[in-house]
Design a protein around this motif. Structure first.
Motif, PDB file in Angstrom:
ATOM      1  N   ARG A   4      51.036  69.332  55.596  1.00 23.69           N
ATOM      2  CA  ARG A   4      52.298  69.788  56.166  1.00 23.69           C
ATOM      3  C   ARG A   4      52.180  71.227  56.647  1.00 23.69           C
ATOM      4  O   ARG A   4      51.529  72.052  56.015  1.00 23.69           O
ATOM      5  CB  ARG A   4      53.430  69.692  55.138  1.00 23.69           C
ATOM      6  N   ILE A   5      52.830  71.472  57.780  1.00 18.18           N
ATOM      7  CA  ILE A   5      52.992  72.820  58.309  1.00 18.18           C
ATOM      8  C   ILE A   5      54.490  73.064  58.435  1.00 18.18           C
ATOM      9  O   ILE A   5      55.172  72.354  59.180  1.00 18.18           O
ATOM     10  CB  ILE A   5      52.293  73.000  59.670  1.00 18.18           C
ATOM     11  N   ALA A   6      55.001  74.019  57.664  1.00 16.65           N
ATOM     12  CA  ALA A   6      56.441  74.339  57.654  1.00 16.65           C
ATOM     13  C   ALA A   6      57.271  73.112  57.307  1.00 16.65           C
ATOM     14  O   ALA A   6      58.345  72.884  57.852  1.00 16.65           O
ATOM     15  CB  ALA A   6      56.875  74.918  58.997  1.00 16.65           C
ATOM     16  N   GLY A   7      56.755  72.281  56.387  1.00 21.64           N
ATOM     17  CA  GLY A   7      57.495  71.117  55.928  1.00 21.64           C
ATOM     18  C   GLY A   7      57.376  69.898  56.805  1.00 21.64           C
ATOM     19  O   GLY A   7      57.981  68.859  56.502  1.00 21.64           O
ATOM     20  N   VAL A   8      56.598  69.928  57.896  1.00 22.69           N
ATOM     21  CA  VAL A   8      56.446  68.805  58.818  1.00 22.69           C
ATOM     22  C   VAL A   8      55.062  68.206  58.628  1.00 22.69           C
ATOM     23  O   VAL A   8      54.053  68.935  58.619  1.00 22.69           O
ATOM     24  CB  VAL A   8      56.645  69.249  60.277  1.00 22.69           C
ATOM     25  N   ASP A   9      55.001  66.882  58.476  1.00 22.08           N
ATOM     26  CA  ASP A   9      53.717  66.207  58.320  1.00 22.08           C
ATOM     27  C   ASP A   9      52.935  66.280  59.621  1.00 22.08           C
ATOM     28  O   ASP A   9      53.432  65.876  60.688  1.00 22.08           O
ATOM     29  CB  ASP A   9      53.926  64.746  57.929  1.00 22.08           C
ATOM     30  N   VAL A  10      51.680  66.795  59.534  1.00 20.79           N
ATOM     31  CA  VAL A  10      50.821  66.895  60.717  1.00 20.79           C
ATOM     32  C   VAL A  10      49.475  66.221  60.491  1.00 20.79           C
ATOM     33  O   VAL A  10      48.619  66.245  61.377  1.00 20.79           O
ATOM     34  CB  VAL A  10      50.598  68.367  61.113  1.00 20.79           C
ATOM     35  N   GLY A  11      49.247  65.623  59.330  1.00 21.79           N
ATOM     36  CA  GLY A  11      47.973  64.975  59.047  1.00 21.79           C
ATOM     37  C   GLY A  11      47.960  64.411  57.643  1.00 21.79           C
ATOM     38  O   GLY A  11      48.997  64.321  56.966  1.00 21.79           O
ATOM     39  N   LYS A  12      46.723  64.055  57.168  1.00 17.93           N
ATOM     40  CA  LYS A  12      46.584  63.491  55.828  1.00 17.93           C
ATOM     41  C   LYS A  12      45.162  63.750  55.322  1.00 17.93           C
ATOM     42  O   LYS A  12      44.243  64.025  56.099  1.00 17.93           O
ATOM     43  CB  LYS A  12      46.872  62.005  55.857  1.00 17.93           C
TER      44      LYS A  12
END
Length: 507
Positions: free
Chosen positions: A74-82
């Protein structure tokens, strides 16, 4: 041996047309197996096998035992990967993760931290700080060193740092807290409690507080939002002003000490009124609800009031001129109210008031009831009777009270019009060969002994309408408005039989 179905083979042998291909049952079964195995795999993994993950990075952590595969990045609470892989590297752990295009670019000074997703243990995620925009972007496959990573502190690590006596005290604290929540209160303990929580455990009482949590949270959010102010830096200016205020308090320590002493006396006085104060606090919640409703209504009334105030501005501007113009009138007020003028009138009114009050009381007891009965008689009997239409051969179709008034006009018209034979209206005073008689309906014994009236006419009368009848009995005790409305077109209103000729009768 041919594997064609029987019908297709017969068609081929007969040469009737083309052979249509149909998949075998085995092929259909294989297709369904692939759909129901590969489909869920692709849905859950969101990755096509034997292909790369795109942009990948690595990060080295001193302890990442709690991070699992597929944990979110997460970047700033947003999922961007795993997370796609974890590997031990000596005392450290290296994880490999992907970053979507929406999360790029990731710069060389990026920072990664493992944080818990659930309070007090649970799933974890990697909180990725992409770094400063001035730093170059990391290549795919690059590694964030351990110096720019951190891990979440585990609760067991906190407890392991405590000494054995402290952990024992902590255990007793938790046991006491649990006992306080589940303890059933005694009758003596309930005596000092509010009615809403009597007989309830601490946990049940805490659960009841959530009934007010929605309103409390909404109001707290409104208060918190109000703390932000209406202009930028309002909150910072509030903090700065509070600092200056506290500095002023510090410079007046003796006065502040006296304030604390007085506050102690004040709280002591409140303590003596603890029962009344608890009742007040208990009634505060419904009072606030009513107050909130009242304030909402007041807020809705303010726009019309503001409009009224704007419209009132011209009148207010004219008010000084009105006051100046009223000064001569105000100068005449004192003489007007003197004993020779208004004061004398007031004295006369004061002297006449008792008599007027007595007259009003007498009128209330006698005149008003009689007027009420007269009004009822007029509205319920006389007016409906006068509004009836008399249906005879001379009827005009109008209510009979109008026909009564029409007669005056008709008589005046006939009396004023004449020809060579004289006026249009002629009256025969008597004479003729026909002697007629009529019963005296009123039984006036002052007339003839047989109570009949006689006269001579030229021809026999056709009849009488309405028919005369005997005088109705007089009943003074019966109220007029209780009588039924008489029917002017009833049997007595029809044409009566003519009286037989009284010729040869010697009255």
């Amino acid at each position: 041996m041919s594997r064609l179905p029987e019908r297709d083979r017969r068609a081929a042998e007969a040469g009737t047309g083309r052979i249509k291909w149909r998949p075998s049952n085995v092929l259909i079964a294989i297709i369904f197996i692939l759909i129901f195995t590969i489909g869920p795999y692709l849905a859950f993994t969101k990755h096509v096998p034997f292909t790369g993950y795109g942009y990948e990075l690595k990060a080295t952590f001193s302890n990442s035992a709690n991070i699992a595969l597929n944990s979110p990045i997460r970047i700033a609470g947003v999922d961007v990967g795993k997370v796609i892989a974890t590997e031990r590297d000596g005392d450290n752990t290296e994880i490999t993760f992907t970053v979507d295009d929406s999360g790029r670019p990731i710069h060389d000074d990026a920072f990664a931290a493992i944080r818990p997703r659930i309070f007090l243990e649970g799933n974890f995620f990697v909180d990725l700080d992409p770094g400063s925009p001035s730093a170059p972007e990391m290549d795919s496959g690059a590694t964030i060193p351990v110096s720019r990573t951190s891990t979440a502190v585990q609760i067991d690590e906190v407890l392991s740092a405590l000494q054995s006596p402290v952990r024992a005290d902590l255990g007793r604290l938790l046991e006491s807290y649990g006992l306080a929540l589940t303890h059933e209160p005694t009758a003596a303990e309930d005596e000092t409690q509010l009615p809403e929580v009597k007989g309830r455990t601490g946990a049940e009482a805490l659960n009841d507080t959530f009934k007010y949590g929605g309103d409390a949270g909404r109001y707290s959010a409104q208060v918190t939002n109000a703390f932000l102010g209406t202009q930028p830096q309002d909150l910072s200016r509030l903090v700065s002003s509070a600092g200056r205020a506290f500095g002023a308090f510090a410079s007046r320590r003796e006065d502040l000490q006296g304030l604390i002493v007085n506050f102690d006396v004040f709280t002591g006085a409140l303590a003596t009124q603890a029962t009344n104060l608890s009742t007040t606090i208990r009634l505060l919640a419904p009072t606030l609800k009513v107050t909130h409703t009242s304030l909402v209504s007041l807020n809705r009334s303010l726009p019309p009031l503001r409009t009224y105030a704007i419209e009132l501005e011209p009148a207010v501007a004219e008010l000084p001129g009105l006051i100046d113009a009223s000064k001569p009138f105000l100068a005449q007020i004192r003489p007007l109210l003197s004993g020779k003028e208004g004061g004398g009138v007031a004295r006369l009114l004061r002297e006449s008031t008792p008599g007027l009050a007595g007259a009003a009381q007498a009128g209330k007891q006698t005149a008003l009831p009689n007027l009420n009965q007269l009004s009822l008689c007029t509205s319920q009997v006389m007016v409906p009777t006068a509004n009836q239409v008399i249906n005879d051969r001379f009827s005009t179709g109008q209510p009979n009270y109008r026909e009564f008034l029409y007669n005056f006009v008709n008589f005046a018209g006939m009396a004023q019009n004449f020809d060579g034979n004289g006026p249009y209206a002629r009256a025969q005073t008597g004479g003729g060969p026909v002697l007629v008689g009529e019963e005296n309906p009123f039984g006036n014994k002052a007339t003839l002994s047989d109570q009949r009236n006689y006269a001579h006419t030229i021809e026999d009368p056709l009849g009488t309408q309405p028919q005369l009848s005997k005088r109705p009995p007089l009943k003074p005790e019966v109220r007029c408005y209780t009588n039924p409305v008489p029917d002017v077109n009833g049997p007595q209103g029809q044409v009566g039989a003519p009286s037989p000729s009284a010729a040869g009768v010697n009255p």
